[in-house]
Design an enzyme around this catalytic site. Structure first.
Site, PDB file in Angstrom:
ATOM      1  N   GLU A  19     -42.405 -56.795 115.476  1.00 42.64           N
ATOM      2  CA  GLU A  19     -42.326 -55.499 114.794  1.00 42.64           C
ATOM      3  C   GLU A  19     -40.972 -55.422 114.116  1.00 42.64           C
ATOM      4  OE1 GLU A  19     -43.083 -55.286 118.230  1.00 42.64           O
ATOM      5  OE2 GLU A  19     -45.253 -54.994 117.975  1.00 42.64           O
ATOM      6  N   TYR A  79     -38.506 -62.658 107.050  1.00 40.99           N
ATOM      7  CA  TYR A  79     -39.781 -63.018 107.683  1.00 40.99           C
ATOM      8  C   TYR A  79     -40.818 -63.426 106.631  1.00 40.99           C
ATOM      9  CZ  TYR A  79     -37.674 -60.557 111.653  1.00 40.99           C
ATOM     10  OH  TYR A  79     -36.834 -60.149 112.655  1.00 40.99           O
TER      11      TYR A  79
HETATM   12  C1  LIG Z   1     -32.162 -59.946 110.019  1.00 42.47           C
HETATM   13  C2  LIG Z   1     -31.018 -60.944 110.291  1.00 42.47           C
HETATM   14  C3  LIG Z   1     -31.247 -61.577 111.668  1.00 42.47           C
HETATM   15  C4  LIG Z   1     -31.048 -62.017 109.216  1.00 42.47           C
HETATM   16  O1  LIG Z   1     -30.056 -62.981 109.536  1.00 42.47           O
HETATM   17  P1  LIG Z   1     -29.191 -63.728 108.391  1.00 42.47           P
HETATM   18  O2  LIG Z   1     -28.448 -64.814 109.058  1.00 42.47           O
HETATM   19  O3  LIG Z   1     -28.429 -62.730 107.628  1.00 42.47           O
HETATM   20  O4  LIG Z   1     -30.378 -64.287 107.489  1.00 42.47           O
HETATM   21  P2  LIG Z   1     -30.317 -65.584 106.555  1.00 42.47           P
HETATM   22  O5  LIG Z   1     -28.951 -65.739 105.996  1.00 42.47           O
HETATM   23  O6  LIG Z   1     -30.899 -66.720 107.301  1.00 42.47           O
HETATM   24  O7  LIG Z   1     -31.280 -65.126 105.376  1.00 42.47           O
HETATM   25  C5  LIG Z   1     -32.562 -65.580 105.283  1.00 42.47           C
HETATM   26  C6  LIG Z   1     -33.339 -64.746 104.292  1.00 42.47           C
HETATM   27  O8  LIG Z   1     -33.320 -63.373 104.704  1.00 42.47           O
HETATM   28  C7  LIG Z   1     -33.301 -62.550 103.541  1.00 42.47           C
HETATM   29  N1  LIG Z   1     -32.044 -61.801 103.563  1.00 42.47           N
HETATM   30  C8  LIG Z   1     -30.987 -61.977 104.372  1.00 42.47           C
HETATM   31  N2  LIG Z   1     -30.048 -61.046 104.115  1.00 42.47           N
HETATM   32  C9  LIG Z   1     -30.534 -60.274 103.114  1.00 42.47           C
HETATM   33  C10 LIG Z   1     -30.056 -59.130 102.422  1.00 42.47           C
HETATM   34  N3  LIG Z   1     -28.867 -58.581 102.711  1.00 42.47           N
HETATM   35  N4  LIG Z   1     -30.851 -58.584 101.481  1.00 42.47           N
HETATM   36  C11 LIG Z   1     -32.066 -59.107 101.188  1.00 42.47           C
HETATM   37  N5  LIG Z   1     -32.559 -60.206 101.825  1.00 42.47           N
HETATM   38  C12 LIG Z   1     -31.813 -60.766 102.768  1.00 42.47           C
HETATM   39  C13 LIG Z   1     -33.414 -63.467 102.365  1.00 42.47           C
HETATM   40  O9  LIG Z   1     -34.789 -63.658 102.109  1.00 42.47           O
HETATM   41  C14 LIG Z   1     -32.805 -64.738 102.901  1.00 42.47           C
HETATM   42  O10 LIG Z   1     -33.273 -65.853 102.230  1.00 42.47           O
HETATM   43  P3  LIG Z   1     -32.335 -66.604 101.159  1.00 42.47           P
HETATM   44  O11 LIG Z   1     -31.077 -66.956 101.901  1.00 42.47           O
HETATM   45  O12 LIG Z   1     -33.152 -67.784 100.774  1.00 42.47           O
HETATM   46  O13 LIG Z   1     -32.093 -65.588 100.093  1.00 42.47           O
HETATM   47  C15 LIG Z   1     -29.626 -60.227 110.208  1.00 42.47           C
HETATM   48  O14 LIG Z   1     -29.531 -59.491 109.008  1.00 42.47           O
HETATM   49  C16 LIG Z   1     -29.355 -59.282 111.375  1.00 42.47           C
HETATM   50  O15 LIG Z   1     -28.868 -59.708 112.425  1.00 42.47           O
HETATM   51  N6  LIG Z   1     -29.655 -57.999 111.202  1.00 42.47           N
HETATM   52  C17 LIG Z   1     -29.422 -57.008 112.240  1.00 42.47           C
HETATM   53  C18 LIG Z   1     -30.443 -57.121 113.345  1.00 42.47           C
HETATM   54  C19 LIG Z   1     -31.859 -57.022 112.813  1.00 42.47           C
HETATM   55  O16 LIG Z   1     -32.174 -56.170 111.997  1.00 42.47           O
HETATM   56  N7  LIG Z   1     -32.751 -57.901 113.334  1.00 42.47           N
HETATM   57  C20 LIG Z   1     -34.152 -57.917 112.956  1.00 42.47           C
HETATM   58  C21 LIG Z   1     -34.912 -56.975 113.807  1.00 42.47           C
HETATM   59  S1  LIG Z   1     -36.674 -57.042 113.483  1.00 42.47           S
END
Ligand SMILES: CC(C)(COP(=O)(O)OP(=O)(O)OC[C@H]1O[C@@H](n2cnc3c(N)ncnc32)[C@H](O)[C@@H]1OP(=O)(O)O)[C@@H](O)C(=O)NCCC(=O)NCCS
Length: 158
Positions: free
Chosen positions: A113, A125
């Site tokens: 979710e 995702y």
């Molecule tokens: C969600 C989360 C885990 C993603 O981790 P991350 O290390 O930043 O993600 P990545 O760098 O691997 O990014 C992978 C993809 O996510 C998307 N993405 C990441 N950050 C983004 C942003 N700020 N805006 C839009 N897309 C984004 C893109 O599709 C990206 O792909 P790309 O690098 O080819 O453009 C991180 O933002 C986080 O910890 N958020 C807070 C906790 C959270 O919300 N967890 C999810 C709960 S369901």
């Protein structure tokens, strides 16, 4: 965005340990409006859960993922990356690892979710191949009103 270029080669993913929980709690506070309390993390150290830690070569915790296995379903309960390390591929690396492990362990699907407002997580995702299955109305607490959850699933390859 992050403070240095993401280099996959100098990161490892290993099982999360109890001794990581101080660092986990610190990252969790920066990740969510309603972070998990420490007791919830402690309760996840169970046989049917998989807890993954992503750490740098200097053994600094960068992120973590918590997955519950139930029958053939791996339910991603929490994935979080330290704020200064986001946008560099860490989340994608954790997701690839947990999905590969789940499918290796004969899970047929990964489900999760996510808040409808969490655009960066949804983008991650969906770019990974997760598909929208439906909504859970009012699933998450909010500041005033509760917020709907989007339910996403990733099917095992083949
Ligand atoms: C969600 C989360 C885990 C993603 O981790 P991350 O290390 O930043 O993600 P990545 O760098 O691997 O990014 C992978 C993809 O996510 C998307 N993405 C990441 N950050 C983004 C942003 N700020 N805006 C839009 N897309 C984004 C893109 O599709 C990206 O792909 P790309 O690098 O080819 O453009 C991180 O933002 C986080 O910890 N958020 C807070 C906790 C959270 O919300 N967890 C999810 C709960 S369901």
């Amino acid at each position: 965005m992050g403070d240095s270029a993401f280099n996959r080669a100098d990161k490892i993913i290993r099982p999360l340990r109890f001794s990581d929980l101080a660092a986990v709690n610190g990252i969790e506070l920066t990740g969510y409006s309603h972070p998990w309390p420490d007791a919830v993390f402690r309760d996840c150290f169970r046989d049917d859960y998989r807890l993954w830690a992503l750490e740098s070569s200097d053994q600094q915790l960068i992120g973590y993922a918590i997955v519950a296995y139930l029958f053939d379903e791996a339910h991603l309960l929490n994935i979080c990356v330290a704020k200064t390390k986001r946008g560099q591929g860490a989340g994608r690396m954790l997701l690839a690892h947990l999905a590969r492990e789940a499918f290796d362990e004969k899970m047929s699907v990964v489900t999760l979710e996510v808040r409808l407002s969490n655009h960066s997580a949804i983008a991650l995702y969906e770019s990974f191949g997760f598909e929208r299955m439906g909504l859970r109305p009012g699933y998450y607490p909010g500041d005033a009103l509760r917020e709907d959850a989007l339910v996403l699933t990733l099917r095992a390859p083949g």
